[in-house]
Design a protein around this motif. Structure first.
Motif, PDB file in Angstrom:
ATOM      1  N   GLY A 115       0.811  -1.223   0.000  1.00  0.00           N
ATOM      2  CA  GLY A 115       0.000   0.000   0.000  1.00  0.00           C
ATOM      3  C   GLY A 115       0.840   1.267   0.000  1.00  0.00           C
ATOM      4  O   GLY A 115       2.068   1.221  -0.031  1.00  0.00           O
ATOM      5  N   PRO A 116       0.142   2.385   0.077  1.00  0.00           N
ATOM      6  CA  PRO A 116       0.836   3.675   0.131  1.00  0.00           C
ATOM      7  C   PRO A 116       1.132   4.049   1.578  1.00  0.00           C
ATOM      8  O   PRO A 116       0.732   3.333   2.501  1.00  0.00           O
ATOM      9  CB  PRO A 116      -0.221   4.631  -0.434  1.00  0.00           C
ATOM     10  CG  PRO A 116      -1.512   4.041   0.065  1.00  0.00           C
ATOM     11  CD  PRO A 116      -1.323   2.547   0.135  1.00  0.00           C
ATOM     12  N   THR A 117       1.846   5.116   1.794  1.00  0.00           N
ATOM     13  CA  THR A 117       1.880   5.722   3.130  1.00  0.00           C
ATOM     14  C   THR A 117       1.257   7.110   3.015  1.00  0.00           C
ATOM     15  O   THR A 117       1.109   7.639   1.913  1.00  0.00           O
ATOM     16  CB  THR A 117       3.317   5.837   3.686  1.00  0.00           C
ATOM     17  OG1 THR A 117       4.072   6.725   2.856  1.00  0.00           O
ATOM     18  CG2 THR A 117       3.983   4.482   3.760  1.00  0.00           C
ATOM     19  N   ARG A 118       0.859   7.642   4.153  1.00  0.00           N
ATOM     20  CA  ARG A 118       0.285   8.990   4.189  1.00  0.00           C
ATOM     21  C   ARG A 118       1.152   9.861   5.083  1.00  0.00           C
ATOM     22  O   ARG A 118       1.385   9.495   6.237  1.00  0.00           O
ATOM     23  CB  ARG A 118      -1.123   8.958   4.779  1.00  0.00           C
ATOM     24  CG  ARG A 118      -2.135   8.432   3.833  1.00  0.00           C
ATOM     25  CD  ARG A 118      -3.493   8.450   4.500  1.00  0.00           C
ATOM     26  NE  ARG A 118      -4.483   7.871   3.599  1.00  0.00           N
ATOM     27  CZ  ARG A 118      -5.703   7.545   3.956  1.00  0.00           C
ATOM     28  NH1 ARG A 118      -6.094   7.738   5.210  1.00  0.00           N
ATOM     29  NH2 ARG A 118      -6.554   7.030   3.086  1.00  0.00           N
ATOM     30  N   GLU A 119       1.580  10.972   4.541  1.00  0.00           N
ATOM     31  CA  GLU A 119       2.456  11.873   5.289  1.00  0.00           C
ATOM     32  C   GLU A 119       1.671  13.136   5.613  1.00  0.00           C
ATOM     33  O   GLU A 119       1.352  13.916   4.703  1.00  0.00           O
ATOM     34  CB  GLU A 119       3.698  12.197   4.457  1.00  0.00           C
ATOM     35  CG  GLU A 119       4.381  10.964   3.850  1.00  0.00           C
ATOM     36  CD  GLU A 119       4.828   9.955   4.897  1.00  0.00           C
ATOM     37  OE1 GLU A 119       5.310  10.377   5.968  1.00  0.00           O
ATOM     38  OE2 GLU A 119       4.693   8.741   4.646  1.00  0.00           O
ATOM     39  N   PRO A 120       1.322  13.347   6.878  1.00  0.00           N
ATOM     40  CA  PRO A 120       0.408  14.447   7.212  1.00  0.00           C
ATOM     41  C   PRO A 120       0.987  15.839   6.954  1.00  0.00           C
ATOM     42  O   PRO A 120       2.155  16.101   7.250  1.00  0.00           O
ATOM     43  CB  PRO A 120       0.133  14.248   8.705  1.00  0.00           C
ATOM     44  CG  PRO A 120       1.207  13.355   9.190  1.00  0.00           C
ATOM     45  CD  PRO A 120       1.710  12.554   8.049  1.00  0.00           C
ATOM     46  N   ILE A 121       0.130  16.682   6.380  1.00  0.00           N
ATOM     47  CA  ILE A 121       0.452  18.101   6.211  1.00  0.00           C
ATOM     48  C   ILE A 121      -0.176  18.865   7.381  1.00  0.00           C
ATOM     49  O   ILE A 121       0.433  19.713   7.994  1.00  0.00           O
ATOM     50  CB  ILE A 121      -0.126  18.624   4.870  1.00  0.00           C
ATOM     51  CG1 ILE A 121       0.534  17.894   3.699  1.00  0.00           C
ATOM     52  CG2 ILE A 121       0.052  20.144   4.762  1.00  0.00           C
ATOM     53  CD1 ILE A 121      -0.127  18.150   2.352  1.00  0.00           C
ATOM     54  N   PRO A 179       6.307  16.166   4.904  1.00  0.00           N
ATOM     55  CA  PRO A 179       6.428  17.548   5.329  1.00  0.00           C
ATOM     56  C   PRO A 179       7.282  17.606   6.602  1.00  0.00           C
ATOM     57  O   PRO A 179       7.095  16.784   7.501  1.00  0.00           O
ATOM     58  CB  PRO A 179       4.980  17.963   5.611  1.00  0.00           C
ATOM     59  CG  PRO A 179       4.166  17.058   4.762  1.00  0.00           C
ATOM     60  CD  PRO A 179       4.896  15.751   4.750  1.00  0.00           C
ATOM     61  N   GLU A 180       8.198  18.562   6.628  1.00  0.00           N
ATOM     62  CA  GLU A 180       9.098  18.642   7.790  1.00  0.00           C
ATOM     63  C   GLU A 180       8.292  18.832   9.073  1.00  0.00           C
ATOM     64  O   GLU A 180       8.582  18.223  10.098  1.00  0.00           O
ATOM     65  CB  GLU A 180      10.083  19.793   7.607  1.00  0.00           C
ATOM     66  CG  GLU A 180      11.138  19.831   8.697  1.00  0.00           C
ATOM     67  CD  GLU A 180      12.209  20.867   8.424  1.00  0.00           C
ATOM     68  OE1 GLU A 180      11.921  21.843   7.692  1.00  0.00           O
ATOM     69  OE2 GLU A 180      13.321  20.698   8.936  1.00  0.00           O
ATOM     70  N   PHE A 181       7.261  19.674   8.980  1.00  0.00           N
ATOM     71  CA  PHE A 181       6.391  19.868  10.141  1.00  0.00           C
ATOM     72  C   PHE A 181       4.948  19.653   9.710  1.00  0.00           C
ATOM     73  O   PHE A 181       4.536  20.190   8.682  1.00  0.00           O
ATOM     74  CB  PHE A 181       6.524  21.299  10.696  1.00  0.00           C
ATOM     75  CG  PHE A 181       7.936  21.642  11.066  1.00  0.00           C
ATOM     76  CD1 PHE A 181       8.534  21.080  12.188  1.00  0.00           C
ATOM     77  CD2 PHE A 181       8.672  22.501  10.262  1.00  0.00           C
ATOM     78  CE1 PHE A 181       9.854  21.386  12.507  1.00  0.00           C
ATOM     79  CE2 PHE A 181       9.992  22.808  10.584  1.00  0.00           C
ATOM     80  CZ  PHE A 181      10.582  22.247  11.712  1.00  0.00           C
ATOM     81  N   ALA A 182       4.209  18.860  10.484  1.00  0.00           N
ATOM     82  CA  ALA A 182       2.773  18.751  10.225  1.00  0.00           C
ATOM     83  C   ALA A 182       2.102  19.796  11.120  1.00  0.00           C
ATOM     84  O   ALA A 182       2.362  19.839  12.330  1.00  0.00           O
ATOM     85  CB  ALA A 182       2.286  17.356  10.571  1.00  0.00           C
ATOM     86  N   LEU A 221       5.710  24.220   1.332  1.00  0.00           N
ATOM     87  CA  LEU A 221       5.840  23.056   2.200  1.00  0.00           C
ATOM     88  C   LEU A 221       7.277  22.599   2.094  1.00  0.00           C
ATOM     89  O   LEU A 221       7.746  22.298   0.992  1.00  0.00           O
ATOM     90  CB  LEU A 221       4.970  21.911   1.685  1.00  0.00           C
ATOM     91  CG  LEU A 221       3.531  21.802   2.120  1.00  0.00           C
ATOM     92  CD1 LEU A 221       2.936  20.535   1.518  1.00  0.00           C
ATOM     93  CD2 LEU A 221       3.432  21.748   3.643  1.00  0.00           C
ATOM     94  N   ARG A 222       7.961  22.499   3.198  1.00  0.00           N
ATOM     95  CA  ARG A 222       9.320  21.982   3.104  1.00  0.00           C
ATOM     96  C   ARG A 222       9.255  20.470   3.363  1.00  0.00           C
ATOM     97  O   ARG A 222       8.714  20.026   4.379  1.00  0.00           O
ATOM     98  CB  ARG A 222      10.214  22.664   4.136  1.00  0.00           C
ATOM     99  CG  ARG A 222      11.660  22.284   3.978  1.00  0.00           C
ATOM    100  CD  ARG A 222      12.511  23.080   4.962  1.00  0.00           C
ATOM    101  NE  ARG A 222      13.634  22.297   5.408  1.00  0.00           N
ATOM    102  CZ  ARG A 222      14.744  22.127   4.715  1.00  0.00           C
ATOM    103  NH1 ARG A 222      14.895  22.696   3.540  1.00  0.00           N
ATOM    104  NH2 ARG A 222      15.726  21.381   5.195  1.00  0.00           N
ATOM    105  N   LEU A 223       9.793  19.705   2.427  1.00  0.00           N
ATOM    106  CA  LEU A 223       9.741  18.250   2.555  1.00  0.00           C
ATOM    107  C   LEU A 223      11.112  17.719   2.941  1.00  0.00           C
ATOM    108  O   LEU A 223      12.127  18.191   2.433  1.00  0.00           O
ATOM    109  CB  LEU A 223       9.306  17.628   1.217  1.00  0.00           C
ATOM    110  CG  LEU A 223       7.965  18.100   0.667  1.00  0.00           C
ATOM    111  CD1 LEU A 223       7.680  17.415  -0.672  1.00  0.00           C
ATOM    112  CD2 LEU A 223       6.832  17.803   1.641  1.00  0.00           C
ATOM    113  N   VAL A 224      11.094  16.739   3.813  1.00  0.00           N
ATOM    114  CA  VAL A 224      12.368  16.097   4.195  1.00  0.00           C
ATOM    115  C   VAL A 224      12.257  14.611   3.856  1.00  0.00           C
ATOM    116  O   VAL A 224      11.160  14.045   3.847  1.00  0.00           O
ATOM    117  CB  VAL A 224      12.671  16.288   5.709  1.00  0.00           C
ATOM    118  CG1 VAL A 224      12.953  17.746   6.027  1.00  0.00           C
ATOM    119  CG2 VAL A 224      11.529  15.759   6.568  1.00  0.00           C
ATOM    120  N   PRO A 225      13.419  13.978   3.554  1.00  0.00           N
ATOM    121  CA  PRO A 225      13.345  12.584   3.097  1.00  0.00           C
ATOM    122  C   PRO A 225      12.949  11.602   4.198  1.00  0.00           C
ATOM    123  O   PRO A 225      13.340  11.772   5.358  1.00  0.00           O
ATOM    124  CB  PRO A 225      14.762  12.279   2.602  1.00  0.00           C
ATOM    125  CG  PRO A 225      15.624  13.350   3.138  1.00  0.00           C
ATOM    126  CD  PRO A 225      14.776  14.518   3.501  1.00  0.00           C
TER     127      PRO A 225
END
Ligand code: C5P
Length: 404
Positions: free
Chosen positions: A196-202, A282-285, A299-303
């Motif tokens: 499945g996918p993952t969900r990365e909260p904003i 997202p670095e910060f949700a 939105l700053r994204l981090v790996p």
């Protein structure tokens, strides 16, 4: 439908509150076709009565090692030899300690020492007892000795606490018993699959995700279960139905998926990463819902950590299989991932079209491993999963026999 037709199961019940669920275990074992004889430890009789278990098993229940009448009918040695499998549900911390030491101070433990049949335990205890190093050591020693551990689950406990230590559900226990008798090529092997996918909260209502449906990973879990493996599926949010007999751990984010995989890794022999793990989060949700004010939003994204690469790089790494979902340069990209992530195998598939890949029912794969490759023609995902599993098993077996 699980079949235990003609199998003879010795069910040992030790003294914990989860003993109230043992009659259900007996009932379901019998529903699957097994014959069940029950032995209770003296303390188990404080929680439920032998009469209850006699009624559901259809046989007199044994509690006492020194009962002359019962011993005359079927002695404890004979009883131990009668069982095709010895199942303890619930197995208390004390029972596990005694089993580990090889004690024989009651009928249940004596039978375990006499029997040469496979032993399965379904631990149930207070979460602190479960997490105590003494219990962990006992479990590790029993696992090393070949004892199969089923559960425990996590959640609210009879003592009012919350945590790991709830006895596995009756149907999980029956599935685990059925796996003992499975004869497939992966019989008893431990397979871990991500799907499945993952969900990365904003923020609390929005997230970054992708189109993965989880179909391929769930199909692989079914195929591995059919081949007799003990399968754990770490799944991102999907609408797929839980495959029968497979342990599913549901997660949302890549970080949760990473932790769930790492928790299972020690006992895993084959790892297949089919999940479309989000590469960035997202670095910060934001704690509250982000409001629209008409201006641009950055939105700053981090790996995220690469779960697959971490598994392949771990000490005693399992046979590690990755997936490469690509929109172009399929083989070259897959080759480079195979090498970069130090995988044993990679299954490459084209995504972006509607007919195959993400969210579709069909797929086609090119499977690559160091020095060779194989094309698996377009087919429904379950059929393809069975073919992929065959290739995995062949490479896994040849690696184990050192003839690769
Ligand atoms: O590098 P790429 O993301 O294309 O690699 C895909 C493979 O790596 C898949 O098997 C996927 O499950 C795995 N992966 C992972 N953790 C990540 C990213 C990808 O396990 N953070």
């Amino acid at each position: 439908m699980i079949s235990l037709n003609g199998k003879r199961i010795l069910l040992l019940v030790s003294g914990g509150i989860a003993a109230y669920k043992s009659p259900d275990v007996v009932r379901r074992l019998r529903d699957a076709g097994a014959e069940v004889r029950v032995i209770m430890t003296p303390s188990a009789t404080e929680f439920i009565t032998p009469l209850t278990l006699q009624a559901v098993s259809g046989h007199a229940v044994r509690c006492d090692l020194f009962d002359p009448t019962a011993e005359a009918a079927m002695g404890h040695i004979e009883l131990a030899r009668w069982g095709d499998a010895v199942v303890t549900a619930p197995a208390t911390a004390d029972f596990l300690a005694r089993l580990r030491l090889g004690q024989a101070n009651d009928l249940a433990t004596a039978v375990c020492l006499v029997s040469a049949a496979p032993v399965l335990v379904a631990p149930a205890m207070n979460q602190q007892m479960w997490q105590h190093p003494a219990t962990a050591e006992n479990l590790a020693a029993l696992t090393a000795r070949g004892v199969i551990i089923c559960g425990p689950g996590s959640g609210s406990q009879a003592c009012g606490e919350v945590g790991p230590g709830r006895m596995a559900e009756a149907d999980e226990i029956v599935s685990a018993v059925a796996r003992i008798f499975a004869t497939g090529r992966l019989a008893g092997r431990r397979v871990l699959i991500t799907a499945g996918p993952t969900r990365e909260p904003i923020d609390p209502v929005r997230y970054i995700s992708n189109h993965s449906s989880g179909k391929m990973g769930y199909a692989l879990a079914i195929a591995a279960h059919e081949a007799g493996a003990l399968v754990t599926l770490v799944s991102g949010p999907t609408v797929q139905t839980k495959p029968e007999g497979v342990t599913v751990k549901s997660v949302e984010t890549a970080a949760e998926m990473y932790s769930a995989v790492m928790q299972e890794l020690e006992t895993t022999e084959i790892f297949v990463g089919t999940a479309a793990v989000a590469d960035y989060r997202p670095e910060f949700a934001s704690a509250g819902k982000i409001k629209r004010d008409g201006s641009a939003l950055e939105l700053r994204l981090v790996p995220n950590r690469d779960i697959l690469a971490a598994v392949a790089a771990s000490a005693n790494a399992p046979f590690t299989v990755g997936f490469a979902a690509e929109t172009d340069n399929l083989i070259a990209n897959a080759e480079s991932k195979l090498q970069r992530k130090k995988l044993d195998m990679i299954a490459a598939n084209l995504v972006g079209g509607h007919e195959i890949g993400f969210n579709s029912d069909d797929n086609e794969l090119t499977v690559l491993w160091p020095g060779s490759s194989k094309v698996l023609e377009r087919a429904p995902k379950l059929r393809l999963a069975r073919s992929l599993l065959e290739v995995i098993v062949e490479r896994f077996e040849s690696r184990n026999s050192g003839s690769n």
